[in-house]
Design an enzyme around this catalytic site. Structure first.
Site, PDB file in Angstrom:
ATOM      1  N   TYR A 146       7.257-111.457  41.435  1.00 43.20           N
ATOM      2  CA  TYR A 146       7.585-111.553  42.710  1.00 43.20           C
ATOM      3  C   TYR A 146       8.192-112.863  43.211  1.00 43.20           C
ATOM      4  CZ  TYR A 146       7.169-110.963  47.854  1.00 43.20           C
ATOM      5  OH  TYR A 146       7.250-111.004  49.180  1.00 43.20           O
ATOM      6  N   ASP A 241      10.952-119.967  39.581  1.00 43.62           N
ATOM      7  CA  ASP A 241      10.353-119.749  40.770  1.00 43.62           C
ATOM      8  C   ASP A 241       8.750-120.361  40.666  1.00 43.62           C
ATOM      9  OD1 ASP A 241       9.054-119.080  42.927  1.00 43.62           O
ATOM     10  OD2 ASP A 241       9.679-117.059  42.729  1.00 43.62           O
ATOM     11  N   LYS A 269       4.670-122.633  49.550  1.00 42.41           N
ATOM     12  CA  LYS A 269       3.425-122.720  49.478  1.00 42.41           C
ATOM     13  C   LYS A 269       3.090-124.315  49.828  1.00 42.41           C
ATOM     14  CE  LYS A 269       2.780-118.044  48.093  1.00 42.41           C
ATOM     15  NZ  LYS A 269       3.625-117.470  47.306  1.00 42.41           N
TER      16      LYS A 269
HETATM   17  C1  PLP Z   1       4.911-116.458  47.677  1.00 40.04           C
HETATM   18  C2  PLP Z   1       5.805-116.464  46.622  1.00 40.04           C
HETATM   19  C3  PLP Z   1       7.217-116.403  47.011  1.00 40.04           C
HETATM   20  C4  PLP Z   1       7.630-115.874  48.625  1.00 40.04           C
HETATM   21  O1  PLP Z   1       7.377-116.958  49.339  1.00 40.04           O
HETATM   22  P1  PLP Z   1       7.274-116.638  51.026  1.00 40.04           P
HETATM   23  O2  PLP Z   1       6.811-117.963  51.495  1.00 40.04           O
HETATM   24  O3  PLP Z   1       6.028-115.565  51.010  1.00 40.04           O
HETATM   25  O4  PLP Z   1       8.560-116.183  51.555  1.00 40.04           O
HETATM   26  C5  PLP Z   1       8.280-116.399  46.158  1.00 40.04           C
HETATM   27  N1  PLP Z   1       7.828-116.566  44.780  1.00 40.04           N
HETATM   28  C6  PLP Z   1       6.752-116.815  44.452  1.00 40.04           C
HETATM   29  C7  PLP Z   1       6.464-116.801  42.939  1.00 40.04           C
HETATM   30  C8  PLP Z   1       5.731-116.595  45.378  1.00 40.04           C
HETATM   31  O5  PLP Z   1       4.575-116.729  44.844  1.00 40.04           O
END
Ligand code: PLP
Length: 432
Positions: A146, A241, A269
């Protein structure tokens, strides 16, 4: 024990009339585990309090950011100090320079960094830059990973997208979808085949170096190395990511512990200390393509917001200066994982626990979980029951099998043992 959840239930009724599904982000809705979501009133340290006055031990921590536990006093003070100076200027500030310097110091592959407001913005922007830099259109992502809700990523997406049964979301145009190629995680040969078939057209390979969004899945030996090598051979940018793993697995993220250097990194985060912040960065040569240094446009009215920067800077400064944080998190999480394994084995329940640092997932399956297909062999009905039993015992887990748990430094050995004891009782009850 039956909890009183009447205030949460009443709020959920009201919420559903004015908010789609009653929530502002899908996984919060408890759809995968049954029942209504809890409405949270406050949190402090290791504890979460709902609107009915119930108290829970936190094992999600806002999906990662609250690595030092809730309402950490040092971060609170930094925010308080910033608040008296107005909430937004839309002009450069000293704090933005300081946080960029700090990020670049903690994550050496990042020579230049741009702050945004969410992980989603970070990944969307990183891919745009990769396309601008390489002059190519396609990207490769992995099934079950994701990367936020940008159109290009809602193809075989993990997290809430899989929990809600919409890994390929309606509303994403065919034109966009055709530029996203997918491969199974940990399958280097599949990636090599895709690259060979689409020679010279792939701008970037993007992945969670440790996946958190199909549950926790670790990279197999040689997988990250293999991707790095392939990217180098083919002129493809490797994007890690690290929205979830950044500043969590180590101060330099997954790239530090696995020793692989990506071209671009996305963050979120923890970087905001609980405030809405994301960032993307990498080699200067690539980041110099970002406007106004270069031609790839990306902007934000509230980007680098002073309150958010104050919280983020306080968080990152602490983590940079206290590497023992990670030693502690690893130790306390190992204790919980060992306890859970012991409980599961003594009851003879099928299980796989994937674990690294302060991230772990318990899957109700006897398969190794190495990719999305194997994650899906889990018994999600059993997970739903387990989730509810744990909640009744005062433990707040992620409300889906396809999520990771995040441990904070507020979890003491005593609390870890409470969690282990609750796990044992919950497993016994669902087993019988
Ligand atoms: C949470 C998450 C996102 C998205 O971040 P948001 O602040 O919710 O838009 C993207 N990549 C990874 C790996 C994530 O865990």
């Amino acid at each position: 024990m039956r909890l009183n959840r009447s205030s949460s239930a009443a709020l959920f009724d009201r919420a559903q009339k004015v908010i789609p599904g009653g929530v502002n982000s899908p996984v919060r809705a408890f759809k995968a585990v049954g029942g209504n979501p809890l409405f949270i009133k406050s949190a402090k340290g290791a504890y979460l309090y709902d609107e009915d006055g119930n108290k829970y031990i936190e094992m999600i921590n806002s999906w990662g950011p609250m690595i030092l536990g809730h309402a950490n006093e040092m971060i609170e003070e930094a925010v308080r100090n910033a608040i008296g100076k107005s909430f937004s200027f839309g002009a450069p500030t000293k704090a933005e320079v300081e946080i960029a310097e700090l990020i670049s110091h903690m994550v050496p592959s990042i020579e230049k960094v741009r702050m945004v407001n969410s992980g989603t913005e970070a990944t969307m922007s990183a891919v745009r830059v990769a396309r601008g830099f390489t002059g190519r259109d396609k990207i490769i992502k992995f099934e079950g990973c994701y990367h936020g809700h940008g159109d290009s990523f809602l193809i075989a997406a993990g997290s809430g997208a899989v929990t809600m049964g919409t890994p390929d979301s309606p509303g994403v145009t065919e034109g966009t979808a055709k530029d996203t190629l997918t491969a199974p995680f940990n399958d280097l040969a599949a990636v090599e085949t895709l690259v060979a078939k689409n020679k010279g057209t792939i701008a970037a390979i993007i992945l969670e170096p440790v996946v958190g969004n199909m549950g926790c899945v670790l990279p197999a030996q040689g997988f990250l190395e293999g991707l790095r090598k392939l990217c180098d051979q083919e002129g493809i940018l490797l994007i890690f990511d690290e929205v979830m793993t950044g500043f969590r697995l180590a101060k330099g993220g997954a790239q530090e512990i696995f020793g692989i250097t990506p071209d671009l990194t996305t963050m979120g985060k923890i970087i905001g200390g609980g405030m809405p912040v994301g960032a993307y960065g990498g080699r200067a040569e690539i980041m110099n393509y970002v406007s106004p240094a270069g031609p790839v446009y990306q902007a934000g009215t509230l980007s680098g917001n002073p309150i958010a920067m104050a919280a983020g800077k306080a968080m990152l400064t602490y983590l940079n200066e206290h590497p023992e944080t990670y030693t502690y998190l690893n130790k306390i999480t190992q204790r919980i994982v060992d306890g859970f394994r012991h409980n599961l084995e003594s009851l003879g329940l099928l299980h796989t626990i994937n674990h690294v640092g302060s991230m772990f997932s318990l899957f109700f399956t006897n398969s190794d979980v190495v990719n999305f297909d194997s994650a899906k062999t889990s018994n999600t009905t059993m997970f739903g029951k387990y989730f509810q039993k744990m909640l009744e015992k005062g433990i707040y887990l992620a409300p889906s099998q396809y999520e990771t748990l995040f441990i904070s430094t507020a979890i003491t050995e005593e609390l870890a043992d409470k969690i282990i004891a609750a796990n044992k009782e919950a497993l016994k009850e669902i087993h019988s």
